[in-house]
Design a protein around this motif. Sequence first.
Motif, PDB file in Angstrom:
ATOM      1  N   GLY A 115       0.827  -1.311   0.017  1.00  0.00           N
ATOM      2  CA  GLY A 115       0.048   0.045   0.120  1.00  0.00           C
ATOM      3  C   GLY A 115       0.837   1.323  -0.049  1.00  0.00           C
ATOM      4  N   ILE A 116       0.206   2.268   0.335  1.00  0.00           N
ATOM      5  CA  ILE A 116       1.014   3.573   0.485  1.00  0.00           C
ATOM      6  C   ILE A 116       1.752   3.742   1.679  1.00  0.00           C
ATOM      7  CG2 ILE A 116      -1.143   4.642  -0.884  1.00  0.00           C
ATOM      8  CD1 ILE A 116      -2.014   6.017   1.773  1.00  0.00           C
ATOM      9  N   ASN A 117       2.632   4.491   1.698  1.00  0.00           N
ATOM     10  CA  ASN A 117       3.412   4.946   2.607  1.00  0.00           C
ATOM     11  C   ASN A 117       4.393   3.791   3.270  1.00  0.00           C
ATOM     12  OD1 ASN A 117       2.235   7.489   2.582  1.00  0.00           O
ATOM     13  ND2 ASN A 117       0.787   7.141   4.269  1.00  0.00           N
ATOM     14  N   GLY A 118       4.481   2.827   2.507  1.00  0.00           N
ATOM     15  CA  GLY A 118       5.668   1.758   2.709  1.00  0.00           C
ATOM     16  C   GLY A 118       4.866   0.471   3.521  1.00  0.00           C
ATOM     17  N   PHE A 119       3.600   0.713   3.915  1.00  0.00           N
ATOM     18  CA  PHE A 119       2.932  -0.427   4.513  1.00  0.00           C
ATOM     19  C   PHE A 119       2.518  -1.364   3.339  1.00  0.00           C
ATOM     20  CE2 PHE A 119       2.160   1.216   8.450  1.00  0.00           C
ATOM     21  CZ  PHE A 119       2.134   2.518   8.639  1.00  0.00           C
ATOM     22  N   GLU A 120       2.551  -2.836   3.867  1.00  0.00           N
ATOM     23  CA  GLU A 120       2.130  -4.059   3.534  1.00  0.00           C
ATOM     24  C   GLU A 120       1.232  -4.885   4.391  1.00  0.00           C
ATOM     25  OE1 GLU A 120       5.606  -5.717   1.987  1.00  0.00           O
ATOM     26  OE2 GLU A 120       5.931  -6.890   3.865  1.00  0.00           O
ATOM     27  N   ALA A 121       0.619  -5.733   3.789  1.00  0.00           N
ATOM     28  CA  ALA A 121      -0.353  -6.837   4.446  1.00  0.00           C
ATOM     29  C   ALA A 121      -0.429  -8.007   3.937  1.00  0.00           C
ATOM     30  CB  ALA A 121      -1.663  -6.217   4.879  1.00  0.00           C
ATOM     31  N   GLU A 122      -0.531  -8.930   4.737  1.00  0.00           N
ATOM     32  CA  GLU A 122      -0.574 -10.281   4.141  1.00  0.00           C
ATOM     33  C   GLU A 122      -1.885 -10.827   4.506  1.00  0.00           C
ATOM     34  OE1 GLU A 122       2.846 -12.927   4.673  1.00  0.00           O
ATOM     35  OE2 GLU A 122       2.122 -14.209   2.898  1.00  0.00           O
ATOM     36  N   PHE A 123      -2.598 -11.440   3.786  1.00  0.00           N
ATOM     37  CA  PHE A 123      -3.804 -12.270   3.774  1.00  0.00           C
ATOM     38  C   PHE A 123      -3.491 -13.612   3.901  1.00  0.00           C
ATOM     39  CE2 PHE A 123      -8.086 -13.620   3.675  1.00  0.00           C
ATOM     40  CZ  PHE A 123      -8.287 -14.470   2.616  1.00  0.00           C
ATOM     41  N   ASN A 124      -4.091 -14.306   5.143  1.00  0.00           N
ATOM     42  CA  ASN A 124      -3.860 -15.556   5.630  1.00  0.00           C
ATOM     43  C   ASN A 124      -5.301 -15.959   5.734  1.00  0.00           C
ATOM     44  OD1 ASN A 124      -3.493 -18.260   6.914  1.00  0.00           O
ATOM     45  ND2 ASN A 124      -1.315 -17.396   7.536  1.00  0.00           N
ATOM     46  N   LYS A 125      -5.763 -16.951   4.631  1.00  0.00           N
ATOM     47  CA  LYS A 125      -7.133 -17.471   4.801  1.00  0.00           C
ATOM     48  C   LYS A 125      -7.058 -18.408   5.970  1.00  0.00           C
ATOM     49  CE  LYS A 125     -10.817 -19.175   1.726  1.00  0.00           C
ATOM     50  NZ  LYS A 125     -11.132 -19.631   0.413  1.00  0.00           N
ATOM     51  N   SER A 126      -6.222 -19.381   6.235  1.00  0.00           N
ATOM     52  CA  SER A 126      -6.426 -20.488   7.092  1.00  0.00           C
ATOM     53  C   SER A 126      -6.318 -19.780   8.417  1.00  0.00           C
ATOM     54  CB  SER A 126      -5.312 -21.298   6.818  1.00  0.00           C
ATOM     55  OG  SER A 126      -4.023 -20.530   7.091  1.00  0.00           O
ATOM     56  N   GLN A 127      -5.641 -18.709   8.668  1.00  0.00           N
ATOM     57  CA  GLN A 127      -5.907 -18.074   9.904  1.00  0.00           C
ATOM     58  C   GLN A 127      -6.684 -16.969  10.043  1.00  0.00           C
ATOM     59  OE1 GLN A 127      -1.734 -17.292  11.378  1.00  0.00           O
ATOM     60  NE2 GLN A 127      -1.028 -19.184  11.120  1.00  0.00           N
ATOM     61  N   THR A 128      -7.463 -16.732   9.047  1.00  0.00           N
ATOM     62  CA  THR A 128      -8.399 -15.459   8.847  1.00  0.00           C
ATOM     63  C   THR A 128      -7.716 -14.294   9.502  1.00  0.00           C
ATOM     64  OG1 THR A 128      -9.524 -15.975  10.932  1.00  0.00           O
ATOM     65  CG2 THR A 128     -10.451 -16.938   8.944  1.00  0.00           C
ATOM     66  N   SER A 129      -6.373 -13.994   8.908  1.00  0.00           N
ATOM     67  CA  SER A 129      -5.849 -12.828   9.399  1.00  0.00           C
ATOM     68  C   SER A 129      -5.366 -11.993   8.177  1.00  0.00           C
ATOM     69  CB  SER A 129      -4.485 -13.125  10.233  1.00  0.00           C
ATOM     70  OG  SER A 129      -3.579 -13.788   9.295  1.00  0.00           O
ATOM     71  N   PHE A 130      -5.223 -10.644   8.606  1.00  0.00           N
ATOM     72  CA  PHE A 130      -4.621  -9.580   7.485  1.00  0.00           C
ATOM     73  C   PHE A 130      -3.807  -8.632   8.304  1.00  0.00           C
ATOM     74  CE2 PHE A 130      -4.719  -7.882   3.323  1.00  0.00           C
ATOM     75  CZ  PHE A 130      -5.206  -6.603   3.548  1.00  0.00           C
TER      76      PHE A 130
END
Lengths: 116, 113
Positions: B59-74
Amino acid sequence: EPEVTQTPSHQVTQMGQEVILRCVPISNHLYFYWYRQILGQKVEFLVSFYNNEISEKSEIFDDQFSVERPDGSNFTLKIRSTKLEDSAMYFCASSGLSGSSYNEQFFGPGTRLTVL
Amino acid sequence: AQSVTQLDSQVPVFEEAPVELRCNYSSSVSVYLFWYVQYPNQGLQLLLKYLSGSTLVKGINGFEAEFNKSQTSFHLRKPSVHISDTAEYFCAVSPGSARQLTFGSGTQLTVLP
């Protein structure tokens, strides 16, 4: 850069009075939304609006609330008879019909409503 | 119905340190996932979104995120934060077929000098 604007930034009213919160969405957007955030709580969805009618609404959006697009630019939220528990920050948002803005809601700065 | 849990209400971190803001969700249908940031006296600004495809989203400003379906996390991450990243961060989900966003309770990130 286009942005969503909201007026007023702060509204103080007496319990039982009607208030109208105003929003100007981004000009080529076709979906419009209202959310609210009671102090210290989550941002909550109220209503979405498309093609001059409500498309979704939450349980919060009862008969005291109404929305309108009175002209080609404004989108309003009316609370008919305010209660103390209506005190909150109200956010307007809009999103486009296609392209990169389809799934992104652009939010305004909010109107803080205080009911006395 | 969907729900979003942000486990940390406040995260203090020193400047130039890495940070991770946690988000878990529950839903009976497939969802779109979002992170928004709110600076003082401003509206919510989209940082990044996951709709489909690669589970690592930048994303913007150097942020990133990882979608983990098995752990239902973001979870949201940044390798090196700046003072200007001090803000409230909100995780949100929407069902694929609808547009209403369900928000988490927010995480206040404070970057210390």
